[in-house]
Design a protein around this motif. Structure first.
Motif, PDB file in Angstrom:
ATOM      1  N   PHE A 160       0.836  -1.194   0.000  1.00  0.00           N
ATOM      2  CA  PHE A 160       0.000   0.000   0.000  1.00  0.00           C
ATOM      3  C   PHE A 160       0.870   1.242   0.000  1.00  0.00           C
ATOM      4  O   PHE A 160       1.822   1.338   0.767  1.00  0.00           O
ATOM      5  CB  PHE A 160      -0.921   0.004   1.229  1.00  0.00           C
ATOM      6  N   ASN A 161       0.513   2.166  -0.838  1.00  0.00           N
ATOM      7  CA  ASN A 161       1.243   3.422  -0.921  1.00  0.00           C
ATOM      8  C   ASN A 161       0.384   4.484  -0.240  1.00  0.00           C
ATOM      9  O   ASN A 161      -0.338   5.241  -0.895  1.00  0.00           O
ATOM     10  CB  ASN A 161       1.486   3.749  -2.401  1.00  0.00           C
ATOM     11  N   ILE A 162       0.442   4.502   1.080  1.00  0.00           N
ATOM     12  CA  ILE A 162      -0.462   5.371   1.844  1.00  0.00           C
ATOM     13  C   ILE A 162       0.130   6.762   1.969  1.00  0.00           C
ATOM     14  O   ILE A 162       1.216   6.949   2.515  1.00  0.00           O
ATOM     15  CB  ILE A 162      -0.752   4.757   3.218  1.00  0.00           C
ATOM     16  N   GLN A 163      -0.622   7.720   1.450  1.00  0.00           N
ATOM     17  CA  GLN A 163      -0.169   9.108   1.474  1.00  0.00           C
ATOM     18  C   GLN A 163      -1.368   9.999   1.684  1.00  0.00           C
ATOM     19  O   GLN A 163      -2.504   9.556   1.528  1.00  0.00           O
ATOM     20  CB  GLN A 163       0.430   9.468   0.121  1.00  0.00           C
ATOM     21  N   GLU A 164      -1.083  11.259   1.969  1.00  0.00           N
ATOM     22  CA  GLU A 164      -2.184  12.205   2.095  1.00  0.00           C
ATOM     23  C   GLU A 164      -2.781  12.426   0.714  1.00  0.00           C
ATOM     24  O   GLU A 164      -2.068  12.713  -0.247  1.00  0.00           O
ATOM     25  CB  GLU A 164      -1.656  13.533   2.637  1.00  0.00           C
ATOM     26  N   ASN A 165      -4.073  12.212   0.584  1.00  0.00           N
ATOM     27  CA  ASN A 165      -4.739  12.325  -0.709  1.00  0.00           C
ATOM     28  C   ASN A 165      -6.082  13.010  -0.574  1.00  0.00           C
ATOM     29  O   ASN A 165      -6.640  13.103   0.514  1.00  0.00           O
ATOM     30  CB  ASN A 165      -4.953  10.918  -1.298  1.00  0.00           C
ATOM     31  N   ASP A 166      -6.611  13.440  -1.699  1.00  0.00           N
ATOM     32  CA  ASP A 166      -7.888  14.141  -1.723  1.00  0.00           C
ATOM     33  C   ASP A 166      -8.981  13.127  -2.084  1.00  0.00           C
ATOM     34  O   ASP A 166      -9.081  12.693  -3.231  1.00  0.00           O
ATOM     35  CB  ASP A 166      -7.804  15.257  -2.769  1.00  0.00           C
ATOM     36  N   LEU A 167      -9.785  12.776  -1.076  1.00  0.00           N
ATOM     37  CA  LEU A 167     -10.807  11.751  -1.305  1.00  0.00           C
ATOM     38  C   LEU A 167     -11.873  12.214  -2.290  1.00  0.00           C
ATOM     39  O   LEU A 167     -12.328  11.449  -3.135  1.00  0.00           O
ATOM     40  CB  LEU A 167     -11.443  11.364   0.037  1.00  0.00           C
ATOM     41  N   ASN A 168     -12.278  13.465  -2.160  1.00  0.00           N
ATOM     42  CA  ASN A 168     -13.295  13.984  -3.076  1.00  0.00           C
ATOM     43  C   ASN A 168     -12.839  13.876  -4.527  1.00  0.00           C
ATOM     44  O   ASN A 168     -13.605  13.494  -5.410  1.00  0.00           O
ATOM     45  CB  ASN A 168     -13.623  15.453  -2.749  1.00  0.00           C
ATOM     46  N   ALA A 169     -11.554  14.189  -4.745  1.00  0.00           N
ATOM     47  CA  ALA A 169     -11.017  14.107  -6.110  1.00  0.00           C
ATOM     48  C   ALA A 169     -11.076  12.671  -6.614  1.00  0.00           C
ATOM     49  O   ALA A 169     -11.435  12.413  -7.763  1.00  0.00           O
ATOM     50  CB  ALA A 169      -9.588  14.629  -6.134  1.00  0.00           C
ATOM     51  N   ALA A 170     -10.745  11.719  -5.736  1.00  0.00           N
ATOM     52  CA  ALA A 170     -10.770  10.308  -6.130  1.00  0.00           C
ATOM     53  C   ALA A 170     -12.188   9.887  -6.496  1.00  0.00           C
ATOM     54  O   ALA A 170     -12.415   9.204  -7.501  1.00  0.00           O
ATOM     55  CB  ALA A 170     -10.238   9.436  -4.993  1.00  0.00           C
ATOM     56  N   ILE A 171     -13.156  10.319  -5.679  1.00  0.00           N
ATOM     57  CA  ILE A 171     -14.558   9.968  -5.959  1.00  0.00           C
ATOM     58  C   ILE A 171     -14.994  10.540  -7.295  1.00  0.00           C
ATOM     59  O   ILE A 171     -15.610   9.856  -8.120  1.00  0.00           O
ATOM     60  CB  ILE A 171     -15.480  10.464  -4.826  1.00  0.00           C
ATOM     61  N   ASN A 172     -14.652  11.796  -7.530  1.00  0.00           N
ATOM     62  CA  ASN A 172     -15.034  12.413  -8.797  1.00  0.00           C
ATOM     63  C   ASN A 172     -14.401  11.711  -9.979  1.00  0.00           C
ATOM     64  O   ASN A 172     -15.022  11.541 -11.026  1.00  0.00           O
ATOM     65  CB  ASN A 172     -14.663  13.903  -8.802  1.00  0.00           C
ATOM     66  N   GLU A 173     -13.154  11.294  -9.798  1.00  0.00           N
ATOM     67  CA  GLU A 173     -12.463  10.590 -10.878  1.00  0.00           C
ATOM     68  C   GLU A 173     -13.216   9.316 -11.248  1.00  0.00           C
ATOM     69  O   GLU A 173     -13.432   9.021 -12.426  1.00  0.00           O
ATOM     70  CB  GLU A 173     -11.050  10.241 -10.401  1.00  0.00           C
ATOM     71  N   VAL A 174     -13.641   8.553 -10.234  1.00  0.00           N
ATOM     72  CA  VAL A 174     -14.359   7.301 -10.512  1.00  0.00           C
ATOM     73  C   VAL A 174     -15.701   7.584 -11.175  1.00  0.00           C
ATOM     74  O   VAL A 174     -16.088   6.912 -12.136  1.00  0.00           O
ATOM     75  CB  VAL A 174     -14.557   6.499  -9.216  1.00  0.00           C
ATOM     76  N   CYS A 175     -16.409   8.596 -10.679  1.00  0.00           N
ATOM     77  CA  CYS A 175     -17.711   8.931 -11.264  1.00  0.00           C
ATOM     78  C   CYS A 175     -17.563   9.260 -12.736  1.00  0.00           C
ATOM     79  O   CYS A 175     -18.366   8.844 -13.562  1.00  0.00           O
ATOM     80  CB  CYS A 175     -18.352  10.111 -10.530  1.00  0.00           C
ATOM     81  N   GLN A 176     -16.520  10.005 -13.060  1.00  0.00           N
ATOM     82  CA  GLN A 176     -16.292  10.358 -14.461  1.00  0.00           C
ATOM     83  C   GLN A 176     -16.085   9.133 -15.320  1.00  0.00           C
ATOM     84  O   GLN A 176     -16.623   9.039 -16.422  1.00  0.00           O
ATOM     85  CB  GLN A 176     -15.035  11.236 -14.564  1.00  0.00           C
ATOM     86  N   ILE A 192     -17.163   6.148 -14.852  1.00  0.00           N
ATOM     87  CA  ILE A 192     -18.341   5.269 -14.972  1.00  0.00           C
ATOM     88  C   ILE A 192     -19.520   6.022 -15.568  1.00  0.00           C
ATOM     89  O   ILE A 192     -20.556   5.433 -15.855  1.00  0.00           O
ATOM     90  CB  ILE A 192     -18.712   4.701 -13.586  1.00  0.00           C
ATOM     91  N   ALA A 193     -19.362   7.347 -15.765  1.00  0.00           N
ATOM     92  CA  ALA A 193     -20.470   8.190 -16.211  1.00  0.00           C
ATOM     93  C   ALA A 193     -21.236   7.614 -17.401  1.00  0.00           C
ATOM     94  O   ALA A 193     -22.462   7.579 -17.392  1.00  0.00           O
ATOM     95  CB  ALA A 193     -19.959   9.586 -16.538  1.00  0.00           C
ATOM     96  N   SER A 194     -20.519   7.120 -18.419  1.00  0.00           N
ATOM     97  CA  SER A 194     -21.227   6.658 -19.620  1.00  0.00           C
ATOM     98  C   SER A 194     -22.086   5.438 -19.334  1.00  0.00           C
ATOM     99  O   SER A 194     -23.211   5.326 -19.821  1.00  0.00           O
ATOM    100  CB  SER A 194     -20.241   6.373 -20.747  1.00  0.00           C
ATOM    101  N   LEU A 195     -21.569   4.524 -18.515  1.00  0.00           N
ATOM    102  CA  LEU A 195     -22.341   3.325 -18.158  1.00  0.00           C
ATOM    103  C   LEU A 195     -23.642   3.721 -17.472  1.00  0.00           C
ATOM    104  O   LEU A 195     -24.724   3.199 -17.757  1.00  0.00           O
ATOM    105  CB  LEU A 195     -21.508   2.431 -17.222  1.00  0.00           C
ATOM    106  N   VAL A 196     -23.538   4.713 -16.588  1.00  0.00           N
ATOM    107  CA  VAL A 196     -24.702   5.164 -15.832  1.00  0.00           C
ATOM    108  C   VAL A 196     -25.701   5.863 -16.743  1.00  0.00           C
ATOM    109  O   VAL A 196     -26.897   5.587 -16.710  1.00  0.00           O
ATOM    110  CB  VAL A 196     -24.242   6.096 -14.682  1.00  0.00           C
ATOM    111  N   LYS A 197     -25.183   6.753 -17.601  1.00  0.00           N
ATOM    112  CA  LYS A 197     -26.079   7.502 -18.491  1.00  0.00           C
ATOM    113  C   LYS A 197     -26.797   6.577 -19.464  1.00  0.00           C
ATOM    114  O   LYS A 197     -27.976   6.749 -19.728  1.00  0.00           O
ATOM    115  CB  LYS A 197     -25.282   8.555 -19.300  1.00  0.00           C
ATOM    116  N   ASP A 198     -26.064   5.555 -19.963  1.00  0.00           N
ATOM    117  CA  ASP A 198     -26.685   4.612 -20.909  1.00  0.00           C
ATOM    118  C   ASP A 198     -27.911   3.956 -20.309  1.00  0.00           C
ATOM    119  O   ASP A 198     -28.848   3.600 -21.016  1.00  0.00           O
ATOM    120  CB  ASP A 198     -25.683   3.498 -21.298  1.00  0.00           C
ATOM    121  N   LYS A 199     -27.890   3.735 -19.011  1.00  0.00           N
ATOM    122  CA  LYS A 199     -29.025   3.087 -18.361  1.00  0.00           C
ATOM    123  C   LYS A 199     -30.094   4.086 -17.961  1.00  0.00           C
ATOM    124  O   LYS A 199     -31.105   3.722 -17.376  1.00  0.00           O
ATOM    125  CB  LYS A 199     -28.557   2.321 -17.115  1.00  0.00           C
TER     126      LYS A 199
END
Lengths: 273, 121
Positions: A121-137, A139-146
Motif C-alpha cells: 500500500f502506498n499510503i499518502q495524504e490524498n484528496d478523497l473527493n477528487a478520487a470519488i469524482n475521478e471514478v464517477c467520471q 463510470i459516467a457513460s455506463l450510468v447515463k446509458d441506463k
C-alpha cells in the motif's frame, strides 16, 4: 553427627536426581521447540511457494491473453480489412470475454497478495473527493446509458485523509459499478462526510436490494447473488472481498444496509489522521 | 423439416456462439437462459435434441434432465449435458439423470456437431 551427615547426603542425592530430571525435561522442551520452529519455517516456505506459483501462473495466463486481445482488436478496428456486421458481433463476444478473463486473473492475483500479506500500500495524504469524482467520471457513460442519475454530495470541508489512491479508487469503482449494474431506474447517490474520527463514504442505489439472509455472504469469495446478471455484466465475484481487504488494511470498515426491492447502501470509513 | 435443437445455458454469449454453429450446420435452434424457460419450451415445442448446461439459476440442469427423462412423452428426446470441466463429475451425473451423453466446455465445434449428429432423433 553421622545422622546429620546421612540426612544431608540423602537430601543432596535427591536434589541431584531432581536437577537431572529437570534437565531432561528442559532438553525435551528445547527439542520440541526446535521441531516447532522447523515446522513453522516449512510452512512459511510452502506459503511462499504457493504465492509464487499463483503469481507465475497468473503471469503465464496474461501472456497469451495479450496476443488474443491484440489479434481481436486488430481485426475489429479494420486494420486487417473490412469487417462485416456478423463478424463484428462474434469478435465483440470474444473481446468481451477476454476482458473478463483479464479481470478475473487480476482479482485472483490481488486476493493472493492480500492473503499472503504481500499487498503493498502506498499510503499518502490524498484528496478523497477528487478520487470519488475521478471514478464517477469514468463510470459516467455506463450510468447515463441506463438512464440513471448520479447524485454526488461531497462535503467540501473534508479533511485530507491518508490512503492509497489507486487502491481506494479500486474500491470506489467496485462499489459504484456494482450500484450501476444492479439498478435499472432511479439514481445512484454518493456521499462523503466526516463522522467523528472517520470519513464515511456511502454509495446508495435504488436497485433491487439484497435479501437479509444474503447479507452475510456478500464479502466472500466468488459470491454472486444473481449468477446470470453478474456474469453478463462481467463481474468476477471477488470485488467485494478485495474491497473489504483494502479498507481493513487502511484500518477502516466496510458494511452494507439494504432492503430487498428498494435498494442498497454500501458504506466504508477511513480514519482521519 | 429441419431438426430442432434446444440450447440451454445461463451465458448469453454461449447461446449465441453455439446457436450459430448449429444453425450453420442446418439445424433450427431454440434457446433458453434458465431451467424454467427451458421447461416451458420443452413442454410447448417439438424438439429433436436438448443441449443442456448444468449450472443454471433457479431450476438446475440436473433437475431439467431428470424431469425430461421421467416423463413418458418427453423421455425420448435425447439430452446432451454440456458444462465447464471439473465442475461436477459430469459423466457420473449424466448416467444418474439419464442423459444420453455429455460434452465439456470449451469444446471443439466438430466434437459438438458429431455428438449432436449421433444422438439427434
Amino acid at each position: 553427627m553421622t545422622e546429620d551427615l546421612k540426612k544431608i547426603t540423602a537430601l543432596r542425592n535427591e536434589l541431584d536426581k531432581e536437577i537431572a530430571e529437570r534437565k531432561m525435561v528442559e532438553e525435551k522442551l528445547s527439542a520440541a521447540k526446535e521441531e516447532l520452529e522447523e515446522k513453522n519455517r516449512e510452512l512459511e516456505k510452502l506459503g511462499q511457494m504457493k504465492s509464487d506459483f499463483v503469481s507465475q501462473v497468473s503471469h503465464e495466463l496474461r501472456t497469451p491473453m495479450a496476443s488474443i486481445k491484440e489479434g481481436i482488436d486488430i481485426v475489429l478496428d479494420g486494420s486487417a480489412g473490412q469487417v462485416n456486421k456478423e463478424q463484428r458481433e462474434f469478435l465483440d463476444i470474444a473481446k468481451r470475454n477476454v476482458d473478463r478473463l483479464a479481470r478475473l486473473i487480476n482479482n485472483i492475483l490481488d486476493l493472493q497478495k492480500i492473503e499472503a500479506g504481500r499487498m503493498q500500500f502506498n499510503i499518502q495524504e490524498n484528496d478523497l473527493n477528487a478520487a470519488i469524482n475521478e471514478v464517477c467520471q469514468s463510470i459516467a457513460s455506463l450510468v447515463k446509458d441506463k438512464g440513471l442519475d448520479f447524485i454526488v454530495k461531497l462535503d467540501k470541508a473534508l479533511p485530507k485523509v491518508q490512503f492509497d489512491k489507486d487502491k481506494i479508487i479500486q474500491v470506489l469503482t467496485n462499489l459504484i459499478s456494482n450500484a450501476a449494474k444492479f439498478t435499472e431506474r432511479g439514481n445512484i447517490t454518493i456521499t462523503a462526510d466526516r463522522q467523528d474520527n472517520f470519513i464515511q463514504v456511502a454509495v446508495e442505489d435504488s436497485g433491487k436490494g439484497i435479501k437479509e439472509e444474503d447479507l452475510p455472504k456478500l464479502f466472500q469469495k466468488f459470491m454472486q447473488l444473481e449468477k446470470g446478471l453478474e456474469r453478463k455484466t462481467g463481474g468476477t465475484g471477488l470485488g467485494l472481498l478485495i474491497s473489504k481487504e483494502i479498507i481493513e488494511a487502511h484500518k477502516g470498515r466496510i458494511w452494507v444496509k439494504s432492503e430487498f426491492g428498494k435498494g442498497s447502501t454500501f458504506y466504508f470509513s477511513l480514519p482521519v489522521k | 423439416m429441419a431438426k430442432r435443437i434446444l440450447v440451454v445455458d445461463d451465458e448469453p454469449d454461449i447461446l449465441q456462439v453455439t446457436g450459430f454453429r448449429l444453425k450453420k450446420a442446418g439445424y433450427e435452434v431454440l434457446t433458453a437462459i434458465d431451467g424454467k424457460e427451458a421447461m416451458d419450451l420443452i413442454k410447448k415445442e417439438r424438439l429433436d435434441l436438448i443441449l443442456l448446461d448444468l449450472v443454471l439459476p433457479q431450476v438446475t440442469g440436473y433437475e431439467v434432465c431428470k424431469w425430461v427423462k421421467s416423463d413418458d412423452k418427453l423421455k425420448q428426446i435425447p439430452v446432451i449435458l454440456f458444462t465447464a470441466s471439473a465442475v461436477h463429475d459430469v459423466a457420473e451425473k449424466a448416467k444418474q439423470t439419464g442423459a444420453e451423453d455429455f460434452i465439456v466446455k470449451p469444446f471443439e465445434p466438430e466434437e459438438l456437431l458429431a455428438k449432436v449428429k449421433e444422438f439427434i432423433k
